[in-house]
Design an enzyme around this catalytic site. Structure first.
Site, PDB file in Angstrom:
ATOM      1  CG  ASP A   1      48.615   1.445 100.162  1.00  0.00           C
ATOM      2  OD1 ASP A   1      47.677   1.041 100.865  1.00  0.00           O
ATOM      3  OD2 ASP A   1      49.768   1.605 100.615  1.00  0.00           O
ATOM      4  CG  HIS A   2      47.015  -2.548 101.507  1.00  0.00           C
ATOM      5  ND1 HIS A   2      47.841  -1.486 101.710  1.00  0.00           N
ATOM      6  CD2 HIS A   2      47.656  -3.619 102.061  1.00  0.00           C
ATOM      7  CE1 HIS A   2      48.939  -1.876 102.349  1.00  0.00           C
ATOM      8  NE2 HIS A   2      48.846  -3.175 102.570  1.00  0.00           N
TER       9      HIS A   2
ATOM     10  CG  ASP B   1      51.685  -2.010 105.919  1.00  0.00           C
ATOM     11  OD1 ASP B   1      50.697  -2.428 105.297  1.00  0.00           O
ATOM     12  OD2 ASP B   1      52.849  -2.435 105.701  1.00  0.00           O
TER      13      ASP B   1
ATOM     14  NE  ARG C   1      55.202 -10.004 105.655  1.00  0.00           N
ATOM     15  CZ  ARG C   1      54.682  -8.976 106.294  1.00  0.00           C
ATOM     16  NH1 ARG C   1      53.501  -8.505 105.940  1.00  0.00           N
ATOM     17  NH2 ARG C   1      55.311  -8.430 107.303  1.00  0.00           N
TER      18      ARG C   1
ATOM     19  CB  SER D   1      50.445  -8.434 108.122  1.00  0.00           C
ATOM     20  OG  SER D   1      49.365  -8.849 108.923  1.00  0.00           O
TER      21      SER D   1
ATOM     22  NE  ARG E   1      46.971  -9.216 107.317  1.00  0.00           N
ATOM     23  CZ  ARG E   1      47.353 -10.065 106.363  1.00  0.00           C
ATOM     24  NH1 ARG E   1      46.847 -11.283 106.315  1.00  0.00           N
ATOM     25  NH2 ARG E   1      48.198  -9.709 105.427  1.00  0.00           N
TER      26      ARG E   1
END
Ligand code: MIC
Ligand code: SF4
Length: 644
Positions: free
Chosen positions: A64-65, A119, A379, A535, A537
């Site tokens: 989806d990203h 995520d 964000r 995030s 990440r």
């Protein structure tokens, strides 16, 4: 003494540790999710553990990203993830099927279950009464292998909701109100639990908007009870069999209580560049705008789209405004097409994007220079939109749509009464874009498809005995992972290639950092409070690891990032006074002696500033397990050693 809802779920999933406030506890994880920007690395890590089939009840890999394919990299990553998923027992949600959190809510989430996802907005699942937590990819890989997920037993904040939202005031305004009260670091080390009469007035998608943006409070997660509304949502998804009623005990004790009267709320916006910089629509009314983006895992449900369609119907997007709409899932988009709301939105001149993260992560739709963009996202960090000097405001779909038509920031309450399509009794269920894994018997034959951009996990080494290194960068407060490891259409395709992506590390703060750090070989980064917010990440730890960062000394950390640093074998230290922070300059040489012993002993770590002839003490608050991980050189090495 009674238990809160989060405590009940934690207790029923306790796999390790003592169940008491402040201690580290390991939770058994029922479900995991990954998305493609963190997933490739998570699956490389999972492969490194040598486990053939996932050991969870359900693991799902979403795409989806990284959906803008302007080179081979993203498509190669998708192919890699699809093959890993098929081989190792993971469901694969194909590109086009929607944003991970929206689809997970629709198709897999279940009250009372635990979910971790690579995520930070995984807590969206809290809208269904699950304990859903964002984590680094490596933690998710360990959970897929059947390992527990560790958190510090958090403080529990009760948010007591009373009253009912007025027309054109939205769930988004509830969470913006809470952000204005608690701030972006007010939730660190805490779980936010919603209770009170007002809960009954909110549907599951509305609750999910609220729990989703609990991530912006820095909270471990947020959760709503599971009640009749939860049942209605699950029934509409054809999944009532997973429903069970869940709530806190009447005599549950909370660490903090916040009261919000829903009837008293008004439309609001987070102003640049922080989600907690909240102002009311009344204050912002009339401000000229350039762009509106509707969508993201926060606000892309069918109910959101129905409100947008009602506002846009028969009108035209203002000539000075570009409006994009990305429905959250294939289910949402298909239902909009069927019930006519899509035609109303297209008719008004909206630019329809695929069901994916899109502009939220800078995958297209970057605003014009200095542009003012209203977004229904979560964000608004500086530069995240892809335009460095853009001014991003976070708003509800209602504010977004009303403003898109008017060309200026608008208060939707002035729209008066409009006809909004009712929610259907049943959703359109078609899981044809979710590919189930192969049977374990057939799995052996499946080849993993690796593209040339997919590189290995960076080299790690056990914690050194002594560390003498230069402070290669000094930054201030509230540094986000978007500062440390920016995303966007140009950088995201490098997520599976740490050497390449590292060239962009901290470029928002100082473009010369990557080459300087690499040339130094080893170095230390210094920062302020709430360092690493945002995030999940792990690239914000893996890139510094590759560049030779051995320790990060800050005033305070955001939860997931601190864990990611530990997982990468980077020492996280905290200042005990502002003065110690002030007394370090970039370029100073810092030294820590007997590092392994100091870490082993727990508590304080002494740091010498050789350049300034000072010594200061830092906090090194780590559980015994975290210390072992650091001593080994990171979670991958620790896990491999344990599996041997
Ligand atoms: C985000 O919203 O910042 C992201 C992109 O979804 C991240 C994950 C990532 O960086 O891949 C998150 O929220 O964890
Ligand atoms: Fe995607 Fe944005 Fe949600 Fe992150 S916050 S998962 S980028 S939609």
């Amino acid at each position: 003494m009674g238990l809160t809802l989060a405590e009940k779920i934690m207790l029923s999933h306790l796999a390790d540790g003592e169940f008491k406030k402040g201690s580290e506890i390991g939770l058994k994880i029922d479900q995991t999710l990954t998305q493609d920007a963190t997933g490739t690395m998570a699956y490389i890590e999972f492969e490194a553990m040598g486990i053939s089939q996932v050991r969870t009840e359900r693991s799902v890999a979403y795409i989806d990203h990284n959906t803008l394919q302007s080179g081979f990299e993203n498509a190669d990553d998708h192919r890699f993830i699809a093959s890993v998923a098929k081989k190792h027992g993971i469901y694969y949600s194909r590109p086009g099927n929607g944003i991970c959190h929206q689809v997970h809510l629709e198709r897999f989430g279940a009250p009372g279950k635990t979910l971790i996802g690579s995520d930070s907005h995984t807590p969206t699942g809290g809208g269904l009464g699950m304990l859903a937590i964002g984590a680094g990819g490596l933690d998710v890989a360990v959970a897929m292998g059947g390992g527990a997920y560790y958190i510090n037993y958090p403080k529990i904040v009760k948010v007591e909701l009373t009253g009912k939202l007025s027309p054109w005031v939205a769930a988004k305004d509830v969470i913006l109100k809470l952000l204005s009260i608690l701030s972006v670091k007010g939730g660190v080390g805490k779980i936010i639990e919603y209770t009170g009469e007002g809960v009954k007035t909110l549907s599951v998608p509305e609750r999910a908007t609220i729990t989703n943006m609990g991530a912006e409070l820095g909270a471990t997660t947020s959760i709503f009870p599971s009640d009749e509304n939860t049942l209605a949502f699950l029934r509409a998804q054809g999944r009532e069999d997973v429903w069970l009623p869940l709530a806190a005990d009447a005599d549950a004790e909370y660490d903090e209580v916040v009261e919000i009267d829903l009837s008293a709320l008004e439309p609001m916006a987070s102003c640049p560049h922080s989600p907690d910089n909240v102002k009311s629509a009344t204050e912002l009314k009339g401000m000229k705008i350039d762009q509106v983006c509707i969508g993201s895992c926060t606000n892309s449900s069918l109910a959101d789209m129905h409100k947008v369609a009602a506002i846009l119907k028969g009108r035209t997007v203002h000539p000075d405004v570009s409006l994009s709409v990305s429905p959250g899932s294939k289910q949402v988009l298909a239902m909009m097409a069927e019930d006519g709301s899509l035609a109303d939105i297209i008719g008004a001149g909206a630019r329809i994007l695929e069901s994916a993260c899109g502009p939220c992560i800078g995958m297209g739709q970057s605003p014009n220079s200095g542009g003012i963009s209203l977004r229904t996202f979560n964000r608004n960090f500086e530069g995240r939109s892809g335009t460095r000097d853009a001014q991003v405001y976070l708003v509800s779909p209602e504010v977004a749509a009303a403003s898109a038509v008017a060309g200026v920031f608008s208060d939707p309450r002035e729209l008066g009464e409009l006809e909004i399509k009712p929610m259907p009794e049943t959703f359109r269920v078609n899981d044809n874009m979710i590919t189930p894994p192969a049977s374990p018997k057939d799995a052996e034959k499946i080849a993993i498809l690796r593209g040339p951009n997919i590189k290995e996990y960076p080299k790690t080494e056990p914690l050194a005995d002594h560390l003498t290194a230069e402070c290669s960068l000094k930054v201030g407060n509230n540094i986000t992972t978007d500062h440390i490891m920016p995303a966007g259409a140009k950088i995201l395709p490098l997520r599976s290639n740490i050497p390449e992506i590292s060239k962009h590390c901290f470029e928002v703060c100082d473009e010369s950092f990557p080459s300087r750090a690499l040339a130094l070989g080893k170095s230390i980064v210094v920062g302020g409070s709430n360092y690493g917010q945002g995030s999940s990440r792990e690239h914000a730890a893996l890139a510094p690891l590759y560049l030779g960062v051995k320790a990060v000394i800050v005033k305070s950390f955001a939860r997931i990032h601190k864990q990611n640093l530990i997982n990468a074998g980077i020492l996280p230290l905290e200042f005990t006074s502002d003065e110690d922070y002030e007394n370090i300059r970039q370029g100073d040489i810092l030294a820590v002696e007997d590092l392994r012993d100091q870490v082993r002993a727990g508590g304080a770590v002494k740091v010498k500033n050789l350049t300034r002839g000072r010594e200061f003490e830092t906090k090194c608050e780590l559980s015994p397990r975290m210390r072992d991980i650091l001593l080994c050189g990171g979670l991958l090495d620790y896990t491999k050693a344990k599996l041997k």
